[in-house]
Design an enzyme around this catalytic site. Structure first.
Site, short mmCIF file in Angstrom:
data_model
loop_
_atom_site.label_atom_id
_atom_site.label_comp_id
_atom_site.label_asym_id
_atom_site.label_seq_id
_atom_site.Cartn_x
_atom_site.Cartn_y
_atom_site.Cartn_z
N LYS A 94 0.85 -1.19 0.00
CA LYS A 94 0.00 0.00 0.00
C LYS A 94 0.88 1.23 0.00
O LYS A 94 1.93 1.25 0.65
CB LYS A 94 -0.91 0.02 1.23
CG LYS A 94 -1.76 1.29 1.33
CD LYS A 94 -2.87 1.18 2.36
CE LYS A 94 -2.47 1.49 3.77
NZ LYS A 94 -1.86 2.82 3.97
N GLU A 114 -9.57 7.46 3.79
CA GLU A 114 -9.48 7.75 5.22
C GLU A 114 -10.00 9.16 5.51
O GLU A 114 -9.58 10.14 4.87
CB GLU A 114 -8.02 7.61 5.70
CG GLU A 114 -7.86 7.88 7.19
CD GLU A 114 -6.53 7.38 7.76
OE1 GLU A 114 -5.74 6.75 7.04
OE2 GLU A 114 -6.29 7.65 8.97
O1 KIV Z 1 -1.20 2.42 8.55
C1 KIV Z 1 -2.38 2.08 8.64
O2 KIV Z 1 -2.80 1.38 9.57
C2 KIV Z 1 -3.30 2.55 7.62
C3 KIV Z 1 -4.76 2.32 7.87
C4 KIV Z 1 -5.26 3.32 8.82
C5 KIV Z 1 -5.53 2.30 6.61
O3 KIV Z 1 -2.91 3.11 6.67
#
Ligand code: KIV
Length: 288
Positions: free
Chosen positions: A136, A205
């Protein structure tokens, strides 16, 4: 490990992401199929093997080794100081602790912003060394070259828009994003850009619920909401918030499903009192 068993959706041979019959690792194809059949699904963060194995047993189909580990596991104030080496260790542990969940690893701040070459070099380490199934990264238009490069290299990318915590210093805190027509349009454009660059899913978010619903409707890839209302395809929470392990206040969007902090403090106090008072260990805990 126990797997949650339930019926499959009749019109689709792919097991449901949550409550299905699947026992193999969840893939990005399963996630695409869930969007097509309108299945809503849960995602949690995880930072260690034991906790991850409990979530795997609970049937959580996607676990995120988020850089929220900075605040929730490593004792930093923000996600900014988290390093690649730290998340590699945590990601490896989560992969080892699970059999079914798709493990997604965050690319930490400073490990992909330089451009596609740096992003590819970092993401490759997560895929090879930790065994992550996807990565991600934060940003829409601004990180499109990175997303495209990873996707072209065969690395599934989850995008992250709205409040992107790695930019906390630029935001000056953690305000709701996408309020007002112009900001909403920018977010929608970012979301479409991430999808066209090949992202398989998109975290939204701290975004107004109406805007998240509009984005969810207009995208073919699933949206994963956190503080983004009920209409996203999936919902994610930081596990320490969800289970009541986080100290102090949590954001308004969090629902607390347990009081882990209270339970742990109580257990530690009982143990300490037993030791101090000579009530532990007893004969039953002793060897001769
Ligand atoms: O780092 C994380 O836990 C996140 C989530 C809040 C989506 O990016």
């Amino acid at each position: 490990m126990t797997q949650v068993k339930a019926a499959q959706t009749p019109s689709d041979s792919t097991p449901r992401l949550y409550g299905g019959t699947g026992t193999r690792r969840v893939t990005v194809r399963d996630i695409a199929a869930a969007k097509q059949r309108g299945e809503k699904w849960p995602m949690l963060t995880a930072y260690d093997a034991l906790t991850a194995s409990a979530f795997d047993d609970a049937g959580i189909p996607v676990l995120l080794v988020g850089d929220s580990a900075g605040n929730c596991h490593l004792g930093y104030d923000t996600t900014v100081p988290v390093t690649v080496e730290e998340l590699l260790v945590l990601s490896s542990a989560v992969v080892r602790g699970t059999r079914r969940a798709l493990v997604v690893s965050d690319l930490p701040f400073g490990s992909y912003q330089e451009g596609p070459v740096q992003a590819l070099r970092t993401a490759t380490r997560f895929m090879k060394e930790a065994g992550s199934g996807a990565i991600k990264l934060e940003g829409g238009e601004r990180t499109l070259p990175q997303t495209s490069a990873l996707v072209q290299a065969g690395i599934p990318v989850m995008a992250h828009l709205g409040l992107t915590p790695q930019s906390v210093h630029a935001f000056g805190g953690y305000p709701v994003q996408g309020r007002g027509e112009e900001a909403a349009q920018r977010l929608l454009n970012d979301a479409k850009a991430a999808e066209s660059a090949g992202a398989f899913a998109l975290v939204l978010e701290l975004v107004p619920a109406e805007l998240a619903a509009q984005i969810t409707e207009q995208l073919r890839i699933p949206t994963i909401g956190i503080g983004a209302g009920p209409d996203c395809d999936a919902q994610v929470l930081v596990w320490t918030d969800m289970a009541g392990m986080t100290a102090g206040r949590t954001p308004r969007f969090v629902k607390r499903y347990a009081d882990m902090r209270g339970a742990l403090t109580e257990a530690a106090t009982a143990f300490a009192q037993d030791v101090a008072g000579g009530a532990y260990p007893t004969e039953e805990h002793s060897f001769h």
